[in-house]
Design a protein around this motif. Sequence first.
Motif, PDB file in Angstrom:
ATOM      1  N   PHE A 184       0.862  -1.183   0.000  1.00 50.64           N
ATOM      2  CA  PHE A 184       0.000   0.000   0.000  1.00 50.64           C
ATOM      3  C   PHE A 184       0.897   1.231   0.000  1.00 50.64           C
ATOM      4  O   PHE A 184       1.719   1.390   0.905  1.00 50.64           O
ATOM      5  N   ILE A 185       0.742   2.074  -1.007  1.00 52.51           N
ATOM      6  CA  ILE A 185       1.609   3.235  -1.184  1.00 52.51           C
ATOM      7  C   ILE A 185       0.787   4.497  -1.369  1.00 52.51           C
ATOM      8  O   ILE A 185      -0.201   4.497  -2.103  1.00 52.51           O
ATOM      9  N   TYR A 186       1.214   5.555  -0.684  1.00 51.92           N
ATOM     10  CA  TYR A 186       0.662   6.884  -0.914  1.00 51.92           C
ATOM     11  C   TYR A 186       1.516   7.577  -1.964  1.00 51.92           C
ATOM     12  O   TYR A 186       2.745   7.464  -1.947  1.00 51.92           O
ATOM     13  N   VAL A 187       0.861   8.309  -2.862  1.00 51.17           N
ATOM     14  CA  VAL A 187       1.556   9.116  -3.852  1.00 51.17           C
ATOM     15  C   VAL A 187       1.007  10.534  -3.741  1.00 51.17           C
ATOM     16  O   VAL A 187      -0.203  10.747  -3.871  1.00 51.17           O
ATOM     17  N   ASP A 188       1.891  11.489  -3.470  1.00 50.06           N
ATOM     18  CA  ASP A 188       1.479  12.885  -3.324  1.00 50.06           C
ATOM     19  C   ASP A 188       0.921  13.423  -4.637  1.00 50.06           C
ATOM     20  O   ASP A 188       1.440  13.133  -5.714  1.00 50.06           O
ATOM     21  N   ASP A 189      -0.146  14.226  -4.520  1.00 49.11           N
ATOM     22  CA  ASP A 189      -0.788  14.845  -5.691  1.00 49.11           C
ATOM     23  C   ASP A 189       0.207  15.500  -6.640  1.00 49.11           C
ATOM     24  O   ASP A 189       0.070  15.417  -7.853  1.00 49.11           O
ATOM     25  N   GLU A 190       1.186  16.155  -6.070  1.00 52.09           N
ATOM     26  CA  GLU A 190       2.181  16.880  -6.859  1.00 52.09           C
ATOM     27  C   GLU A 190       2.861  15.982  -7.891  1.00 52.09           C
ATOM     28  O   GLU A 190       3.268  16.439  -8.949  1.00 52.09           O
ATOM     29  N   TYR A 191       2.962  14.700  -7.590  1.00 49.00           N
ATOM     30  CA  TYR A 191       3.633  13.744  -8.478  1.00 49.00           C
ATOM     31  C   TYR A 191       2.652  12.950  -9.333  1.00 49.00           C
ATOM     32  O   TYR A 191       3.018  11.944  -9.939  1.00 49.00           O
ATOM     33  N   LEU A 192       1.413  13.418  -9.409  1.00 45.80           N
ATOM     34  CA  LEU A 192       0.393  12.773 -10.233  1.00 45.80           C
ATOM     35  C   LEU A 192      -0.147  13.720 -11.300  1.00 45.80           C
ATOM     36  O   LEU A 192      -1.156  13.438 -11.931  1.00 45.80           O
ATOM     37  N   LYS A 193       0.508  14.844 -11.487  1.00 42.86           N
ATOM     38  CA  LYS A 193      -0.009  15.872 -12.389  1.00 42.86           C
ATOM     39  C   LYS A 193      -0.024  15.442 -13.846  1.00 42.86           C
ATOM     40  O   LYS A 193      -0.955  15.762 -14.574  1.00 42.86           O
ATOM     41  N   THR A 194       1.000  14.707 -14.269  1.00 42.42           N
ATOM     42  CA  THR A 194       1.027  14.294 -15.677  1.00 42.42           C
ATOM     43  C   THR A 194       0.203  13.025 -15.864  1.00 42.42           C
ATOM     44  O   THR A 194       0.057  12.211 -14.935  1.00 42.42           O
ATOM     45  N   ARG A 195      -0.298  12.862 -17.051  1.00 46.84           N
ATOM     46  CA  ARG A 195      -1.083  11.663 -17.383  1.00 46.84           C
ATOM     47  C   ARG A 195      -0.227  10.406 -17.222  1.00 46.84           C
ATOM     48  O   ARG A 195      -0.684   9.387 -16.690  1.00 46.84           O
TER      49      ARG A 195
END
Length: 112
Positions: A78-89
């Motif tokens: 289970f991993i959290y990914v910060d929004d900032e690193y999800l900006k690109t498709r």
Amino acid sequence: MAYNEKLAERIRQALAHLPGVEEKKMFGSLAFMVNGKMCLAAGPGRMMCRIDPGIHEEALKKKGSQTVIMKGRAYKGFIYVDDEYLKTRAAFDYWVKLALGFNGQARASVKK
């Protein structure tokens, strides 16, 4: 703090082609259940991904990712990914693909 509604919509669209996706509010997030199993969740400022525990350490090498820790316990897979690193498709799709790839092997946390 409420979950990120824009992120929830992105996840919803990414899973739209799948039958039987359920949404459940839990732990301050909006969880997306695929095949009755937690797959992804939109939280406040981050996405949670359930991935293959065997690739957990490798996945943590991606910027903005960290192991989910609840009540002092680390949850491998289970991993959290910060929004900032999800900006690109491409970045968003990478994590969605990992979560969906593991979903078929994952065990359901609640038996029906």
